[in-house]
Design a protein around this motif. Sequence first.
Motif, PDB file in Angstrom:
ATOM      1  N   TYR A 188      41.473  50.838  52.284  1.00  0.00           N
ATOM      2  CA  TYR A 188      41.814  51.997  53.109  1.00  0.00           C
ATOM      3  C   TYR A 188      42.802  52.897  52.363  1.00  0.00           C
ATOM      4  CZ  TYR A 188      39.691  49.266  56.850  1.00  0.00           C
ATOM      5  OH  TYR A 188      38.816  48.529  57.609  1.00  0.00           O
TER       6      TYR A 188
ATOM      7  N   THR B  23      47.696  51.022  53.458  1.00  0.00           N
ATOM      8  CA  THR B  23      47.743  49.602  53.814  1.00  0.00           C
ATOM      9  C   THR B  23      49.171  49.234  54.191  1.00  0.00           C
ATOM     10  OG1 THR B  23      45.963  49.092  52.261  1.00  0.00           O
ATOM     11  CG2 THR B  23      47.293  47.245  53.036  1.00  0.00           C
TER      12      THR B  23
ATOM     13  N   HIS C   5      43.358  44.881  63.544  1.00  0.00           N
ATOM     14  CA  HIS C   5      43.336  45.683  62.316  1.00  0.00           C
ATOM     15  C   HIS C   5      43.910  44.930  61.109  1.00  0.00           C
ATOM     16  CE1 HIS C   5      42.216  48.913  64.978  1.00  0.00           C
ATOM     17  NE2 HIS C   5      43.348  48.789  65.641  1.00  0.00           N
TER      18      HIS C   5
ATOM     19  N   ILE D 171      43.490  42.981  57.807  1.00  0.00           N
ATOM     20  CA  ILE D 171      42.404  42.950  56.819  1.00  0.00           C
ATOM     21  C   ILE D 171      42.548  41.798  55.824  1.00  0.00           C
ATOM     22  CG2 ILE D 171      41.956  45.416  57.016  1.00  0.00           C
ATOM     23  CD1 ILE D 171      43.528  45.834  54.410  1.00  0.00           C
TER      24      ILE D 171
ATOM     25  N   ASN E  52      45.327  47.518  58.188  1.00  0.00           N
ATOM     26  CA  ASN E  52      44.830  48.876  57.970  1.00  0.00           C
ATOM     27  C   ASN E  52      45.946  49.852  58.350  1.00  0.00           C
ATOM     28  OD1 ASN E  52      43.632  51.387  58.071  1.00  0.00           O
ATOM     29  ND2 ASN E  52      41.895  50.750  59.331  1.00  0.00           N
TER      30      ASN E  52
END
Length: 319
Positions: A158, A161, A202, A204, A227
């Motif tokens: 993304y 982070t 969210h 990751i 994220n």
Amino acid sequence: MSHSTPYTSLPQSDIAIQIERLVKSIERHDTPAFRLPGARSRSQQIETTWLSRYFKHIRQMMDLFDDRCAYQYSEHLQAFWDACQDIGLERSPTGPVCLNESATAYLDHHRSMNVLVERIRQLTGKQWYRRPKGDRRQQARVNAVRVCDYSDAMLARYSRTLIIRLNLYYCQQVQVRLRVEQVFDDLDRLLAERERSPIFDHLIGYICAVEQGEDRGYHIHAAFFFNGNEVWADVYKAQQIGELWERITWGQGYFHSCNHDKEEYKDEEADRLGIGMIFQNDQEIRSHVHYAMRYLVKDAQQLRLKPMGARCLRKGLLR
């Protein structure tokens, strides 16, 4: 000199470290456990040596090797236990004892400890004992590469982070009965919350490492990657995860959030701030993230014993 010593129960972690210190001291010094009076000696007193202090907890050192859990031991603990078995060390009211060379009578406790020391000294010269130190250094280098590659993969997902860094500890009053298998069970419960707790929405990726320190005993270093387009309050998120750890351990655990101390961390580590909000296009900060992640896998605080098959380093799956 009295043949008995007060029995003070130490935590499993501390006893393991005591055994390690004993074996390392035997390796460095050529002294016996105790100096015994000779036939021509005027004094009949047993004298202590550099090694004598370690035998205050010899009963608990032996008790560490029980059958409640199948453990994998460090070379230091293995050398100690192999030596105990090789000389046939047995428990007795005055302290552990073994038979003499002809197996016709038991030696007293102090002479038995001298026999134990000599056998440990012999074992520390074996190749199987010397090899693991180099293996750990190599594994630490491999792990450092792995966590750096993993963090790069997280940052590539993304545009932003959020990285949370926590140290998860146990309160001092529960350390005395804390066993290493409980630490792995608690870590399993924490990671299982990824599937059901909104705290981990969210998320990751993650990196967790179980370690053992001389001051804090068993503990866990952890990093969580979120994220950053969806989660941005890093101090609040670290607080949430830390409080979850406290609930999982029923109040027996506590935490330290590196995200709470970002400015202090930044000053102390020469501006190497690799946590908090990280932008994908900021290439310069990658080395700082790597620095923070490599701390998780240093080999200075490795476990001296762990359940068979347990993995000290855990990472999320790369998708």
